[in-house]
Design an enzyme around this catalytic site. Structure first.
Site, PDB file in Angstrom:
ATOM      1  CG  PHE A  27       5.219  -5.996   1.040  1.00 41.97           C
ATOM      2  CD1 PHE A  27       4.105  -6.826   0.972  1.00 41.97           C
ATOM      3  CD2 PHE A  27       5.544  -5.227  -0.088  1.00 41.97           C
ATOM      4  CE1 PHE A  27       3.341  -6.902  -0.197  1.00 41.97           C
ATOM      5  CE2 PHE A  27       4.792  -5.295  -1.244  1.00 41.97           C
ATOM      6  CZ  PHE A  27       3.691  -6.134  -1.305  1.00 41.97           C
ATOM      7  CB  THR A 137      13.128   2.547  -5.472  1.00 42.77           C
ATOM      8  OG1 THR A 137      11.850   3.158  -5.660  1.00 42.77           O
ATOM      9  CG2 THR A 137      14.153   3.667  -5.392  1.00 42.77           C
ATOM     10  CE1 TYR A 183      13.652   3.999  -0.462  1.00 41.29           C
ATOM     11  CE2 TYR A 183      12.498   4.982  -2.335  1.00 41.29           C
ATOM     12  CZ  TYR A 183      12.855   3.857  -1.594  1.00 41.29           C
ATOM     13  OH  TYR A 183      12.413   2.615  -1.987  1.00 41.29           O
ATOM     14  CE  LYS A 187      15.924   1.715  -2.025  1.00 43.81           C
ATOM     15  NZ  LYS A 187      16.224   0.400  -1.414  1.00 43.81           N
ATOM     16  CD1 TRP A 213       6.766  -3.995  -7.558  1.00 46.32           C
ATOM     17  CD2 TRP A 213       7.740  -5.632  -6.374  1.00 46.32           C
ATOM     18  NE1 TRP A 213       7.888  -4.399  -8.248  1.00 46.32           N
ATOM     19  CE2 TRP A 213       8.511  -5.402  -7.536  1.00 46.32           C
ATOM     20  CE3 TRP A 213       8.169  -6.610  -5.479  1.00 46.32           C
ATOM     21  CZ2 TRP A 213       9.677  -6.107  -7.835  1.00 46.32           C
ATOM     22  CZ3 TRP A 213       9.331  -7.314  -5.774  1.00 46.32           C
ATOM     23  CH2 TRP A 213      10.063  -7.073  -6.927  1.00 46.32           C
ATOM     24  NE  ARG A 233       5.745   0.814   1.313  1.00 43.51           N
ATOM     25  CZ  ARG A 233       6.609  -0.178   1.087  1.00 43.51           C
ATOM     26  NH1 ARG A 233       7.392  -0.120   0.027  1.00 43.51           N
ATOM     27  NH2 ARG A 233       6.700  -1.213   1.900  1.00 43.51           N
ATOM     28  CE  LYS A 249      -6.960  12.178   6.856  1.00 46.14           C
ATOM     29  NZ  LYS A 249      -6.171  12.009   8.078  1.00 46.14           N
ATOM     30  CG  ASP A 335       3.938  12.433  -5.515  1.00 47.85           C
ATOM     31  OD1 ASP A 335       4.653  11.416  -5.487  1.00 47.85           O
ATOM     32  OD2 ASP A 335       2.705  12.405  -5.394  1.00 47.85           O
ATOM     33  NE  ARG A 339       7.175   6.431  -8.805  1.00 50.60           N
ATOM     34  CZ  ARG A 339       7.040   6.257  -7.506  1.00 50.60           C
ATOM     35  NH1 ARG A 339       6.309   5.262  -7.026  1.00 50.60           N
ATOM     36  NH2 ARG A 339       7.642   7.063  -6.678  1.00 50.60           N
TER      37      ARG A 339
HETATM   38  N1  LIG Z   1       7.189  -2.522  -2.037  1.00 50.27           N
HETATM   39  C1  LIG Z   1       7.524  -1.841  -3.114  1.00 50.27           C
HETATM   40  O1  LIG Z   1       6.723  -1.662  -4.023  1.00 50.27           O
HETATM   41  C2  LIG Z   1       8.914  -1.316  -3.303  1.00 50.27           C
HETATM   42  C3  LIG Z   1       9.075  -0.394  -4.315  1.00 50.27           C
HETATM   43  C4  LIG Z   1      10.330   0.117  -4.587  1.00 50.27           C
HETATM   44  C5  LIG Z   1      11.403  -0.329  -3.876  1.00 50.27           C
HETATM   45  N2  LIG Z   1      11.245  -1.243  -2.897  1.00 50.27           N
HETATM   46  C6  LIG Z   1      12.455  -1.674  -2.200  1.00 50.27           C
HETATM   47  O2  LIG Z   1      12.374  -3.062  -1.904  1.00 50.27           O
HETATM   48  C7  LIG Z   1      12.941  -3.327  -0.627  1.00 50.27           C
HETATM   49  C8  LIG Z   1      11.936  -4.044   0.263  1.00 50.27           C
HETATM   50  O3  LIG Z   1      10.752  -3.288   0.360  1.00 50.27           O
HETATM   51  P1  LIG Z   1       9.481  -3.747   1.208  1.00 50.27           P
HETATM   52  O4  LIG Z   1       8.312  -3.143   0.548  1.00 50.27           O
HETATM   53  O5  LIG Z   1       9.527  -5.198   1.440  1.00 50.27           O
HETATM   54  O6  LIG Z   1       9.771  -2.958   2.562  1.00 50.27           O
HETATM   55  P2  LIG Z   1       9.628  -3.432   4.093  1.00 50.27           P
HETATM   56  O7  LIG Z   1       9.827  -2.229   4.933  1.00 50.27           O
HETATM   57  O8  LIG Z   1       8.394  -4.220   4.268  1.00 50.27           O
HETATM   58  O9  LIG Z   1      10.871  -4.425   4.269  1.00 50.27           O
HETATM   59  C9  LIG Z   1      12.170  -3.997   4.590  1.00 50.27           C
HETATM   60  C10 LIG Z   1      12.677  -4.919   5.684  1.00 50.27           C
HETATM   61  O10 LIG Z   1      14.042  -4.581   5.953  1.00 50.27           O
HETATM   62  C11 LIG Z   1      14.252  -4.659   7.340  1.00 50.27           C
HETATM   63  N3  LIG Z   1      15.390  -3.795   7.709  1.00 50.27           N
HETATM   64  C12 LIG Z   1      15.481  -2.461   7.523  1.00 50.27           C
HETATM   65  N4  LIG Z   1      16.646  -2.021   8.017  1.00 50.27           N
HETATM   66  C13 LIG Z   1      17.295  -3.098   8.525  1.00 50.27           C
HETATM   67  C14 LIG Z   1      18.539  -3.272   9.175  1.00 50.27           C
HETATM   68  N5  LIG Z   1      19.344  -2.226   9.435  1.00 50.27           N
HETATM   69  N6  LIG Z   1      18.904  -4.508   9.558  1.00 50.27           N
HETATM   70  C15 LIG Z   1      18.084  -5.572   9.330  1.00 50.27           C
HETATM   71  N7  LIG Z   1      16.887  -5.468   8.722  1.00 50.27           N
HETATM   72  C16 LIG Z   1      16.491  -4.236   8.322  1.00 50.27           C
HETATM   73  C17 LIG Z   1      12.945  -4.147   7.967  1.00 50.27           C
HETATM   74  O11 LIG Z   1      12.805  -4.597   9.316  1.00 50.27           O
HETATM   75  C18 LIG Z   1      11.913  -4.746   7.011  1.00 50.27           C
HETATM   76  O12 LIG Z   1      11.442  -5.977   7.494  1.00 50.27           O
HETATM   77  C19 LIG Z   1      13.427  -1.982  -0.103  1.00 50.27           C
HETATM   78  O13 LIG Z   1      14.779  -1.838  -0.401  1.00 50.27           O
HETATM   79  C20 LIG Z   1      12.627  -0.969  -0.879  1.00 50.27           C
HETATM   80  O14 LIG Z   1      13.318   0.251  -1.008  1.00 50.27           O
HETATM   81  C21 LIG Z   1      10.018  -1.725  -2.581  1.00 50.27           C
HETATM   82  O1  LIG Z   2       6.452   1.564  -4.309  1.00 53.91           O
HETATM   83  C1  LIG Z   2       7.324   2.038  -5.052  1.00 53.91           C
HETATM   84  O2  LIG Z   2       7.506   1.686  -6.191  1.00 53.91           O
HETATM   85  C2  LIG Z   2       8.230   3.129  -4.510  1.00 53.91           C
HETATM   86  O3  LIG Z   2       7.436   4.253  -4.341  1.00 53.91           O
HETATM   87  C3  LIG Z   2       6.888   4.571  -3.110  1.00 53.91           C
HETATM   88  O4  LIG Z   2       6.547   5.931  -3.277  1.00 53.91           O
HETATM   89  P1  LIG Z   2       5.063   6.364  -3.609  1.00 53.91           P
HETATM   90  O5  LIG Z   2       4.492   5.603  -4.746  1.00 53.91           O
HETATM   91  O6  LIG Z   2       5.050   7.847  -3.747  1.00 53.91           O
HETATM   92  O7  LIG Z   2       4.413   5.976  -2.219  1.00 53.91           O
HETATM   93  P2  LIG Z   2       2.942   5.728  -1.713  1.00 53.91           P
HETATM   94  O8  LIG Z   2       2.947   6.008  -0.246  1.00 53.91           O
HETATM   95  O9  LIG Z   2       2.484   4.399  -2.113  1.00 53.91           O
HETATM   96  O10 LIG Z   2       2.082   6.907  -2.386  1.00 53.91           O
HETATM   97  C4  LIG Z   2       1.559   6.864  -3.687  1.00 53.91           C
HETATM   98  C5  LIG Z   2       0.807   8.152  -3.970  1.00 53.91           C
HETATM   99  O11 LIG Z   2      -0.366   8.206  -3.142  1.00 53.91           O
HETATM  100  C6  LIG Z   2      -0.429   9.441  -2.447  1.00 53.91           C
HETATM  101  N1  LIG Z   2      -1.124   9.181  -1.147  1.00 53.91           N
HETATM  102  C7  LIG Z   2      -0.564   8.366  -0.214  1.00 53.91           C
HETATM  103  C8  LIG Z   2      -1.245   8.082   0.963  1.00 53.91           C
HETATM  104  C9  LIG Z   2      -2.522   8.649   1.189  1.00 53.91           C
HETATM  105  O12 LIG Z   2      -3.200   8.417   2.228  1.00 53.91           O
HETATM  106  N2  LIG Z   2      -3.043   9.435   0.243  1.00 53.91           N
HETATM  107  C10 LIG Z   2      -2.390   9.730  -0.934  1.00 53.91           C
HETATM  108  O13 LIG Z   2      -2.930  10.494  -1.781  1.00 53.91           O
HETATM  109  C11 LIG Z   2       1.007   9.930  -2.361  1.00 53.91           C
HETATM  110  O14 LIG Z   2       1.073  11.321  -2.187  1.00 53.91           O
HETATM  111  C12 LIG Z   2       1.562   9.458  -3.692  1.00 53.91           C
HETATM  112  O15 LIG Z   2       1.228  10.394  -4.683  1.00 53.91           O
HETATM  113  C13 LIG Z   2       7.913   4.466  -1.984  1.00 53.91           C
HETATM  114  O16 LIG Z   2       8.875   5.473  -2.095  1.00 53.91           O
HETATM  115  C14 LIG Z   2       8.645   3.177  -1.987  1.00 53.91           C
HETATM  116  O17 LIG Z   2       7.953   2.158  -1.318  1.00 53.91           O
HETATM  117  C15 LIG Z   2       9.022   2.645  -3.312  1.00 53.91           C
HETATM  118  O18 LIG Z   2      10.394   2.840  -3.504  1.00 53.91           O
END
Ligand SMILES: NC(=O)c1ccc[n+]([C@@H]2O[C@H](COP(=O)([O-])OP(=O)(O)OC[C@H]3O[C@@H](n4cnc5c(N)ncnc54)[C@H](O)[C@@H]3O)[C@@H](O)[C@H]2O)c1
Ligand SMILES: O=C(O)[C@H]1O[C@H](OP(=O)(O)OP(=O)(O)OC[C@H]2O[C@@H](n3ccc(=O)[nH]c3=O)[C@H](O)[C@@H]2O)[C@H](O)[C@@H](O)[C@@H]1O
Length: 387
Positions: A27, A137, A183, A187, A213, A233, A249, A335, A339
């Protein structure tokens, strides 16, 4: 188009660099690649096991052809990794298992992915004097101090008890049997290792702590471009419910609070880090939008309203249903209560601020979800015609 006169925040011309981006097919990676290709002259070595989300960037006839190269590899077991890191000026590591449904059900995979598999990346960067931007994270903060105060304590209203600061807030996780924290803990340890590489061996690093994000291409829609039983998520869970016309849900009543930021705002911050190493090195940055706070229940209500607007369908009569965390995620879930990112450090170092309101970011994201998935869902849910 990339222009020759781009300058950094101190007015110096920005030199084109090569970036080794691990997890580029995910993503965040897909948005970062898009931004780098369309607005900068930099080259990207894009590493991932999948490339579906960046296929549009890899076409032969695009304006940036030759500047992005996809390498399909798993960093767990591929000897090409060190060579690719050596070829680049900067490595960005995004690879991780990062969906909460996995933390308590696949804790070993989660810990390996977020700590063990990231170790060689840090080692190769340190040994080869390469700069590293590592994605951590906001979950490393865990729960707020305020969550331990009595429910009626006036101190709960005091930001000192809940605003999350990179250089001051503690990391507060639950007990080991609450495997949700596998997790966050993995991290945290990789952050400490990177920080120590900086302190003891002079490695140049930046650590990013994203705060929820969200935007197009986040995760998958179960049964369409991901497993039917998979739990992505919250944005994708709620989008899936809305697309199928099912109630959203709410886990444990949807009382947890989150601040959501539009992926495009957040990517601006990452580009500033890439192009301003002297301002970003040695820092840990919160990247979030403190103005977009909602409870999960409020998020569900807002998404229901916005989806109705963009799809032209009436809102659901029963928009939400309560579900226990044990039923939804299984044993060992826990949970983060709240944040809110402190923005002092990123503001001071990079002058960055988020722009997009929650309503606007949901409107553009749900427009994308509707356009991308509504037809496919209709086909899946259509009753088979009797022959
Ligand atoms: N999206 C968010 O809001 C968010 C929040 C907090 C932290 N993060 C961190 O940001 C990073 C990216 O998140 P994202 O939302 O893009 O997740 P994502 O799952 O969409 O992207 C992660 C990518 O890493 C690749 N990957 C995982 N393991 C691998 C491996 N062993 N070898 C090669 N590729 C591998 C997956 O195939 C995937 O495409 C992560 O480290 C995540 O913990 C994201
Ligand atoms: O995005 C982030 O900054 C970080 O937090 C996320 O954790 P969280 O926010 O708990 O993940 P979500 O699945 O997005 O859930 C958000 C909240 O919605 C709730 N939820 C989720 C899914 C659903 O169907 N219904 C529902 O009530 C969860 O219990 C949680 O309280 C993930 O851990 C990571 O992608 C990342 O590191």
């Amino acid at each position: 188009m990339a222009s020759a006169t781009r300058v950094d925040l101190d007015g110096n011309p920005i030199k084109p660099i090569t970036i080794c981006m691990i997890g580029a097919g995910g993503f965040i990676g897909s948005h970062l690649c898009e931004k780098i290709m369309s607005e900068t002259p930099h080259k990207v070595l894009a590493l991932d096991v999948y490339n579906d989300k960046i296929k549009h960037l890899l076409e032969p006839d695009v304006a940036w052809a030759g500047r992005i190269q996809f390498h399909r590899l798993n960093i767990k077991n591929d000897s090409r990794l060190e060579g690719l890191i050596k070829m680049a000026d900067l490595t960005i590591n995004l690879a991780a298992i990062c969906t909460p449904a996995d933390y308590n059900t696949r804790p070993l995979d989660t810990i390996y992915s977020n700590f063990i598999d990231a170790l060689p990346v840090v080692k190769y960067c340190s040994e080869n004097n390469k700069r590293l931007i590592h994605f951590s994270t906001c979950e490393v903060y865990g729960k707020t101090i305020g969550s331990f105060l009595p429910k009626d304590s006036p101190l709960r209203q005091d930001p000192a008890y809940y605003v999350l600061k990179e250089d001051a807030s503690p990391c507060i996780f639950g007990p080991i049997e609450k495997q949700r924290w596998s997790y966050a803990c993995a991290k945290q340890l990789i952050e400490r290792l990177i920080y120590a590489e900086g302190a003891e061996n002079g490695m140049e690093f930046t650590i990013v702590r994203p705060f929820n994000w969200i935007g197009p291409r986040m995760d998958f829609i179960p049964g369409v471009d991901g497993p039917s039983e998979g739990v992505p998520r919250v944005l994708a869970c709620f989008s899936n419910n809305l697309l199928r016309g099912e109630p959203l849900k709410l886990v444990d009543g949807g009382q947890s609070q989150r601040t959501f930021i539009y992926i495009k705002d957040a990517i601006e911050a990452v580009l500033l880090m890439i192009e301003n190493p002297s301002r970003a090195n040695g820092h840990i940055f919160n990247v979030g939008n403190p103005n977009n706070e909602v409870t999960v229940r409020q998020l569900a209500e807002l998404m229901t309203q916005v989806y109705s607007k963009v799809s032209g369908e009436p809102p659901l009569e029963v928009p939400t249903v309560d579900v226990s965390s044990k039923e939804f995620y299984g044993e060992g879930y826990d949970d983060s209560d709240k944040r809110i990112p402190d923005m002092t450090i990123i503001n001071r170092q990079l002058g960055w601020n988020p722009k997009t309101s929650l309503f606007d970011l949901l409107e553009s994201t749900l427009t994308y979800q509707h356009r991308t998935y509504a037809e496919a869902i209709k086909k899946i849910t259509a009753k088979p015609v009797a022959s």
